[in-house]
Motif scaffolding. Structure first.
Motif, PDB file in Angstrom:
ATOM      1  N   THR A 272      39.415  55.909  39.750  1.00 39.89           N
ATOM      2  CA  THR A 272      38.287  56.843  39.694  1.00 39.89           C
ATOM      3  C   THR A 272      38.622  57.950  38.717  1.00 39.89           C
ATOM      4  O   THR A 272      39.681  58.587  38.821  1.00 39.89           O
TER       5      THR A 272
ATOM      6  N   ARG B 239      34.257  54.694  37.716  1.00 40.90           N
ATOM      7  CA  ARG B 239      35.245  53.862  38.403  1.00 40.90           C
ATOM      8  C   ARG B 239      35.591  52.689  37.486  1.00 40.90           C
ATOM      9  O   ARG B 239      34.709  52.032  36.927  1.00 40.90           O
TER      10      ARG B 239
ATOM     11  N   GLN C 292      31.256  60.792  36.925  1.00 40.93           N
ATOM     12  CA  GLN C 292      32.379  60.045  37.478  1.00 40.93           C
ATOM     13  C   GLN C 292      32.271  58.593  37.065  1.00 40.93           C
ATOM     14  O   GLN C 292      31.172  58.037  36.953  1.00 40.93           O
TER      15      GLN C 292
ATOM     16  N   THR D 190      37.228  61.383  36.383  1.00 42.27           N
ATOM     17  CA  THR D 190      36.226  62.412  36.098  1.00 42.27           C
ATOM     18  C   THR D 190      35.700  62.220  34.684  1.00 42.27           C
ATOM     19  O   THR D 190      36.462  61.990  33.748  1.00 42.27           O
TER      20      THR D 190
END
Length: 350
Positions: A274, A231, A229, A276
């Protein structure tokens, strides 16, 4: 180029033999040592001058001319040019030495301000490239940084408004502030606030530049420890590109942010995206020198349009292919600095 003085001397002899006695190749005898000055050593330049003088003297002897005023004048001219060529050779040598020294200093400054990112950090690998707009320059107004922190791996890429030493100073300020804040601030928003204050203060300290005239566009990325992940905060910068298998797409922010240093015009809260980030994915951060590269028709470079459907063995191959493609698109013209930072999720973490 090293053979040019010899070619000129040979051509001068041929002309002397092939033309009437009233035609002289004095210009070529004089040109030979001058062309030797920038391409040969001092010894080679002196030898070329001596050979040119002796060949010219030998031609006069061969054709039976001895001591006339035109001969003395021509020989004096060749000898004078040979001396000047030796002086020019020394002058060029010292200028080249100074230029090499300046380039070495610039390279050292670039490496100090923009050190190479770590090869890996956990499940992530990093590759960076930097090309200044000026071919002989080593550093400009673009920046990137990678910091492995207790809160995850944090990366930044940015583009400072302006050129010259003021831009380099702003680059240094931004990178130092980012590295320090990335290690200290667990909250990504607070990290951006510290960057904002540093950029604003730097702009205010530059004489004649108001707060709204000095700014930095940038993207800050924070990767989780497992690497799956990321951000993102985009402050007026070109959208990153996410590569996965043979697909590519721009990661546009839901809410565009203003560049760092322009808080006076900002009324909204920070927008954190955010995303993936699966194994095998690569996130490309870059500056607008890439997307603003134009071809002869004035069309801008489109990363996604040109790289969708293409696969690359690793991030190094991707960046090499991208830069080569940009140069082909623009015909080798550079209008702005180009910085690229590729982050790849190489393997899952247990």
């Amino acid at each position: 180029m090293c053979l040019l003085p010899a070619v000129l001397l040979l051509l001068a002899v041929v002309i002397d033999f092939a033309t009437p006695e009233t035609v002289s190749a004095a210009a070529l005898y004089a040109a030979a040592p001058l062309t030797a000055a920038p391409v040969l050593s001092l010894r080679g330049t002196i030898i070329t001058g001596v050979v040119a003088f002796l060949l010219d003297l030998a031609m006069f002897g061969y054709f039976g001319y001895h001591g006339t005023a035109p001969q003395v004048s021509e020989l004096s001219m060749v000898a004078t040019v040979a001396v000047i060529a030796a002086f020019l050779n020394r002058l060029l040598y010292h200028l080249q030495t100074q230029l090499r020294s300046a380039r070495d200093v610039a390279a050292a400054v670039q490496h100090a301000i923009l050190p190479d990112p770590p090869k890996t950090a956990g499940p992530l690998s990093f590759t960076a490239r930097y090309e200044a707009a000026q071919a002989d320059a080593q550093i400009g107004g673009d920046l990137y940084a990678v910091v492995d922190t207790p809160f995850g791996v944090r990366c930044m890429i940015g583009d400072v408004r302006g050129k010259g030493m003021q831009a380099v100073r702003a680059v240094a300020t931004s990178i130092v502030t980012f590295r320090e804040a990335a290690m200290q601030e667990p909250d990504l928003i607070v990290l951006l606030e510290r960057l904002e204050r540093a950029v604003t203060l730097e702009a205010e300290q530059v004489g004649g530049v108001t707060e709204l005239e000095g700014f930095v566009t940038g993207v800050v990325a924070e990767f989780s420890r497992h690497g799956r992940q990321v951000r993102l905060v985009n402050r007026g910068h070109p959208a990153p590109v996410l590569f996965l298998a043979d697909t590519a797409r721009y990661v546009e922010p839901r809410q565009p942010g203003l560049p760092l240093g322009m808080t006076a015009l900002s009324a909204g809260s920070e927008c954190v995206e955010t995303l993936t980030f699966p194994e095998g994915a690569t996130l490309l951060l870059y500056t607008d020198g890439i997307t603003e590269a134009r071809n002869e028709k004035g069309a801008f470079y489109d990363i996604v349009g040109r790289f969708t459907g293409r696969r690359h063995a690793d991030p190094d191959a991707l960046l090499d292919a991208l830069l080569s493609d940009v140069h082909r698109h623009s015909g080798g013209r550079r209008a702005d600095d180009m910085a690229l930072l590729a982050i790849t999720h190489t393997r899952p973490t247990a």
